[in-house]
Enzyme design. Sequence first.
Site, short mmCIF file in Angstrom:
data_model
loop_
_atom_site.label_atom_id
_atom_site.label_comp_id
_atom_site.label_asym_id
_atom_site.label_seq_id
_atom_site.Cartn_x
_atom_site.Cartn_y
_atom_site.Cartn_z
NE ARG A 78 22.26 -5.67 13.13
CZ ARG A 78 22.50 -4.37 13.44
NH1 ARG A 78 22.12 -3.39 12.62
NH2 ARG A 78 23.10 -4.06 14.57
CB SER B 206 27.68 -13.09 16.29
OG SER B 206 26.60 -12.52 15.61
CE LYS C 253 27.14 -5.76 16.95
NZ LYS C 253 25.86 -5.83 17.67
N1 LIG Z 1 23.65 -9.60 12.64
C1 LIG Z 1 24.79 -10.26 12.33
N2 LIG Z 1 24.85 -10.98 11.16
C2 LIG Z 1 25.99 -11.64 10.87
C3 LIG Z 1 26.08 -12.42 9.58
F1 LIG Z 1 26.76 -13.56 9.79
F2 LIG Z 1 24.86 -12.72 9.15
F3 LIG Z 1 26.71 -11.69 8.66
N3 LIG Z 1 27.08 -11.64 11.67
C4 LIG Z 1 27.05 -10.93 12.83
C5 LIG Z 1 25.91 -10.22 13.18
C6 LIG Z 1 25.87 -9.45 14.48
O1 LIG Z 1 24.95 -10.11 15.30
P1 LIG Z 1 24.85 -9.66 16.83
O2 LIG Z 1 26.18 -9.78 17.44
O3 LIG Z 1 23.72 -10.38 17.46
O4 LIG Z 1 24.50 -8.12 16.72
P2 LIG Z 1 23.20 -7.49 16.05
O5 LIG Z 1 22.03 -8.29 16.54
O6 LIG Z 1 23.23 -6.07 16.56
O7 LIG Z 1 23.37 -7.61 14.55
#
Ligand SMILES: Nc1nc(C(F)(F)F)ncc1COP(=O)(O)OP(=O)(O)O
Length: 210
Positions: free
Chosen positions: A39, A111, A140
Site C-alpha cells: 500500500r 473495504s 490512514k
Molecule cells: N487498504 C485496506 N486494506 C484492508 C484489508 F482488508 F486488506 F485489511 N482493509 C481496508 C483497507 C482500506 O482501503 P481503502 O478504504 O481503499 O483505503 P486505502 O486505499 O487508503 O487503504
Amino acid sequence: MNREQLLLYFIMGTNNSAGSPLRVLTNAIEGGVTCFQFREKGQGALEGAEKEQAARDMQAICRKHGVPFIVNDDIELALELQADGIHVGQDDESIEAVRKKCPDYMIVGVSAKTVNEAAQAQKQGADYIGTGPMFSTTTKADAKSPIGPGAITELRENGIDLPVVGIGGIKKENASEVIRAGADGVSVISSISMDEDPKQAARLLKNQLT
Ligand SMILES: Nc1nc(C(F)(F)F)ncc1COP(=O)(O)OP(=O)(O)O
Ligand SMILES: [Mg+2]
C-alpha cells in the site's frame, strides 16, 4: 483465498517503515505474517518506476515465503506484476470493474464497514472484506472514526459469512477482541512496520490470535 491466510495480514508501503522496507517485510513474514498488502500511499509515497520496483522487490520476498502478495488500489500495477490480488475501497474502482480487468485467479478484497456494503461486496464476488477502523489510527490519513469490533459482530449477525479482516489501530493488546468479535484475521501496518523488532512484533501479535 482461504480464511487462514487472513489471520495476520500485514500492510505496508515504503513510507510506513522505520527501517529498510524489505528487511521489515522479511522479518515480519519470519515472525508469522500470513498475507501482505503493498500500500504505497500518503506522504513520501513512491510513484512510477520507483513504486513498481519497490512492489516487485516486496513481491519477490512474498513469493519466496509463500505469502499472498496483494496490491492496494492500483489495478494496473497488480496486473503488471501478476499479483495474487488487489484490494479496493468503497471510493476505488468497483468490484465489477476489477473483476472485468483481472484474471479469475486474482483475489479481490474490498473495504466494507456496513452490512449493506458487505452484502454488496459478497454479491459482487469479493473474496474477503476489510472492516474498520476498529480503533483510532494515525496511519490512514483519511480514516473515519473508529467503529469498533462490534461492527464485525453485526456483519456476522446479519449473515455476512465472507472472510473478514479487521483493520485500524490494531495491536497486540486489542487484537484478540477483533477475533472474538468474529473476524478471521487482523490487518496491521504500524504495529509491525514501526516496531524496532518487526519479527518479534509479528510473533507477539500472532500469539494473541490463536
Ligand atoms: N487498504 C485496506 N486494506 C484492508 C484489508 F482488508 F486488506 F485489511 N482493509 C481496508 C483497507 C482500506 O482501503 P481503502 O478504504 O481503499 O483505503 P486505502 O486505499 O487508503 O487503504
Ligand atoms: Mg483504497
